[in-house]
Write an enzyme that holds these catalytic residues in place. Structure first.
Site, PDB file in Angstrom:
ATOM      1  N   HIS A  40      25.265 -34.973 -56.851  1.00 10.14           N
ATOM      2  CA  HIS A  40      25.893 -33.693 -56.495  1.00 10.14           C
ATOM      3  C   HIS A  40      27.161 -33.914 -55.663  1.00 10.14           C
ATOM      4  CE1 HIS A  40      22.937 -30.748 -58.091  1.00 10.14           C
ATOM      5  NE2 HIS A  40      22.165 -31.822 -58.073  1.00 10.14           N
ATOM      6  N   ASP A  42      29.937 -35.089 -57.510  1.00  9.08           N
ATOM      7  CA  ASP A  42      31.071 -35.036 -58.464  1.00  9.08           C
ATOM      8  C   ASP A  42      31.857 -33.729 -58.352  1.00  9.08           C
ATOM      9  OD1 ASP A  42      29.078 -33.570 -59.854  1.00  9.08           O
ATOM     10  OD2 ASP A  42      29.370 -34.630 -61.766  1.00  9.08           O
ATOM     11  N   SER A  73      20.832 -32.834 -87.376  1.00 13.49           N
ATOM     12  CA  SER A  73      20.287 -33.659 -86.299  1.00 13.49           C
ATOM     13  C   SER A  73      18.837 -33.993 -86.598  1.00 13.49           C
ATOM     14  CB  SER A  73      20.364 -32.919 -84.969  1.00 13.49           C
ATOM     15  OG  SER A  73      19.537 -33.570 -84.030  1.00 13.49           O
ATOM     16  N   ALA A 129      15.418 -34.988 -69.869  1.00 11.18           N
ATOM     17  CA  ALA A 129      14.893 -35.970 -68.910  1.00 11.18           C
ATOM     18  C   ALA A 129      15.931 -36.308 -67.846  1.00 11.18           C
ATOM     19  CB  ALA A 129      14.447 -37.235 -69.645  1.00 11.18           C
ATOM     20  N   LEU A 131      18.874 -37.599 -68.392  1.00 13.66           N
ATOM     21  CA  LEU A 131      19.593 -38.837 -68.736  1.00 13.66           C
ATOM     22  C   LEU A 131      20.873 -38.538 -69.516  1.00 13.66           C
ATOM     23  CD1 LEU A 131      16.519 -41.093 -69.670  1.00 13.66           C
ATOM     24  CD2 LEU A 131      17.744 -40.955 -67.483  1.00 13.66           C
ATOM     25  N   SER A 132      21.327 -37.287 -69.448  1.00 17.31           N
ATOM     26  CA  SER A 132      22.597 -36.875 -70.047  1.00 17.31           C
ATOM     27  C   SER A 132      22.624 -36.957 -71.563  1.00 17.31           C
ATOM     28  CB  SER A 132      23.764 -37.698 -69.490  1.00 17.31           C
ATOM     29  OG  SER A 132      23.978 -37.362 -68.172  1.00 17.31           O
ATOM     30  N   ASP A 178      28.813 -37.132 -66.010  1.00 18.08           N
ATOM     31  CA  ASP A 178      28.026 -37.570 -67.166  1.00 18.08           C
ATOM     32  C   ASP A 178      28.910 -37.997 -68.335  1.00 18.08           C
ATOM     33  OD1 ASP A 178      26.004 -36.788 -65.512  1.00 18.08           O
ATOM     34  OD2 ASP A 178      25.599 -34.916 -66.563  1.00 18.08           O
TER      35      ASP A 178
HETATM   36  C1  GLA Z   1      24.077 -33.208 -63.502  1.00 17.29           C
HETATM   37  C2  GLA Z   1      25.522 -32.822 -63.777  1.00 17.29           C
HETATM   38  C3  GLA Z   1      26.496 -33.812 -63.138  1.00 17.29           C
HETATM   39  C4  GLA Z   1      26.155 -34.034 -61.662  1.00 17.29           C
HETATM   40  C5  GLA Z   1      24.669 -34.312 -61.481  1.00 17.29           C
HETATM   41  C6  GLA Z   1      24.272 -34.399 -60.037  1.00 17.29           C
HETATM   42  O1  GLA Z   1      23.792 -34.418 -64.157  1.00 17.29           O
HETATM   43  O2  GLA Z   1      25.755 -32.778 -65.155  1.00 17.29           O
HETATM   44  O3  GLA Z   1      27.807 -33.347 -63.289  1.00 17.29           O
HETATM   45  O4  GLA Z   1      26.571 -32.947 -60.881  1.00 17.29           O
HETATM   46  O5  GLA Z   1      23.858 -33.345 -62.111  1.00 17.29           O
HETATM   47  O6  GLA Z   1      24.849 -35.499 -59.435  1.00 17.29           O
END
Ligand code: GLA
Length: 389
Positions: A40, A42, A73, A129, A131-132, A178
């Protein structure tokens, strides 16, 4: 190409042939990420230190003449089709297709002539999860469309574009971490990103040489109001910065933290500000230790980050805290939640030969509390988005 990448790439290729017939023109891969430290920070224009996972999303694609995008997908075994009207304005495509349409929209909005395309998507990045998976999808689609269209967009400008897809088209107010991680990370390194000017430094993160491993523990905690809580944290930080008269919390240094906190009347805002300011400093301290090849010594910073997220930022949940405590009790050098919070994953820095022991300890602690069993995986810092051979 490592074996796991080959399997997911083969699924994308096979999916393409089954849906559309013929061969794809190419395949593009982009990874999920964990954040080693800097949570948190960024969107407060601070510092983050993510690294890319060996788990990837792969897009097999070719061009089509019409201004049309057809996307299958494997995750839902669904095909979504959209045209120029659907990307004329944000938000017209919904569901997972929005992440793909958002990239087309953002590219067009930035003035790029995006080619129509057929795409087949396969992914090893688990959804939900923390993990983006969404950044991996956006980044792989972006890489595919840039290459298919012969479009020039320097790597340093790509994360911002993919982020706009998510912020504006999908409507999630996330920061720049991310997409930066998915696009700009390199194998064997963590990405030290200054989220104010987006400058990066590749920091060697040689776990093998130190005899260490990173264990990622999927808490399997159901996301509890994660979107609303994320937006609320962001608003608190902005309110804190405004009350302190700074452009962003990045501008408050730990040396001036006490003075800054004394200027805030609201106790909750004080806690939020304290997390962000101390977390930025922990990123800088972690980077300094890694530059000195003192990988073992970052453990306490990871754990301190967790405590700050738990007590000051209040974004952890019982499953997550249980995983961290059990990992530490089983000998992890440090452990913390990674990602936005309210579920998602924990990462633990451990001696490489203790992965099974730590994973078993976390699983046992979960069973004792009646939680759904966690997932565990040891990971190495892996490459960012790329075209596959
Ligand atoms: C999520 C958001 C990021 C970042 C994180 C916390 O992953 O997509 O931009 O803010 O939370 O660090």
């Amino acid at each position: 190409m490592t074996d796991p990448t080959r399997a997911v790439a083969d699924r994308a290729t096979a999916g393409f042939t089954t849906r559309y017939g013929g061969q794809a023109a190419g395949r593009w891969a982009a990874p999920g990420r964990v954040n080693l430290i800097g949570e948190h920070t960024d969107y407060n224009e601070g510092f983050v230190l993510p690294f890319a996972l060996p788990l990837q999303t792969v897009v097999a694609a070719d061009r089509q003449d019409a201004e049309q995008w057809t996307v299958w997908s494997e995750l839902s075994d669904e095909t979504v089709t959209f045209g120029a009207d659907d990307v004329a304005e944000a938000g017209r495509v919904t569901g997972w297709g929005a992440y793909v349409a958002g990239v087309v929209w953002a590219l067009r909005e930035a003035g790029h002539p995006v080619p129509g395309a057929r795409m087949a998507i396969a992914s090893d990045v688990p959804l939900g999860a923390g993990l983006s998976s969404s950044a991996a999808l956006e980044s792989a689609v972006l890489a595919a469309l840039l290459d298919l269209g012969g479009l020039e967009l320097p790597a340093e400008s790509q994360p911002r574009l993919a982020q706009r897809a998510e912020n504006v088209y999908v409507g999630a107010p996330t920061g720049i971490m991310d997409q930066s991680a998915s696009i700009r990370c390199q194998a064997g390194h963590a990405l030290f990103l200054d989220c104010r000017d987006e400058s990066v430094e590749q920091i060697p993160f040689d776990l093998d040489a130190a005899g260490l491993a990173v264990l990622v523990i999927d808490s399997r905690a159901p996301h509890r109001h994660a979107d609303g809580e994320y937006a609320a944290r962001r608003r608190s930080c902005e309110a804190g910065a405004a009350a302190l008269g700074v452009a962003a919390l990045r501008d408050v240094s730990v040396d001036h933290l006490d003075t800054a906190l004394a200027q805030l009347d609201d106790e909750e805002t004080r806690r939020r500000v304290r997390h962000v300011v101390t977390e930025d400093q922990r990123v800088l301290d972690t980077v300094a230790l890694l530059r000195a090849a003192r990988v073992r010594d970052i453990g306490p910073l990871l754990t301190a980050s967790h405590v700050s997220m738990r007590d000051d930022f209040e974004i952890t949940v019982p499953e997550i805290d249980t995983a961290v405590e059990a990992a530490l009790a089983a000998g992890a050098l440090g452990a913390r939640m990674t990602g936005g919070g309210f579920g998602g994953c924990v990462l633990a820095l451990i001696d490489a030969d203790r992965a099974d022991e730590v994973a078993a300890a976390v699983t046992a602690a979960y069973a004792e509390r009646g939680f759904t069993a966690p997932g565990t995986l040891t990971v190495l810092p892996s490459p960012g988005a790329t075209r596959l051979p």
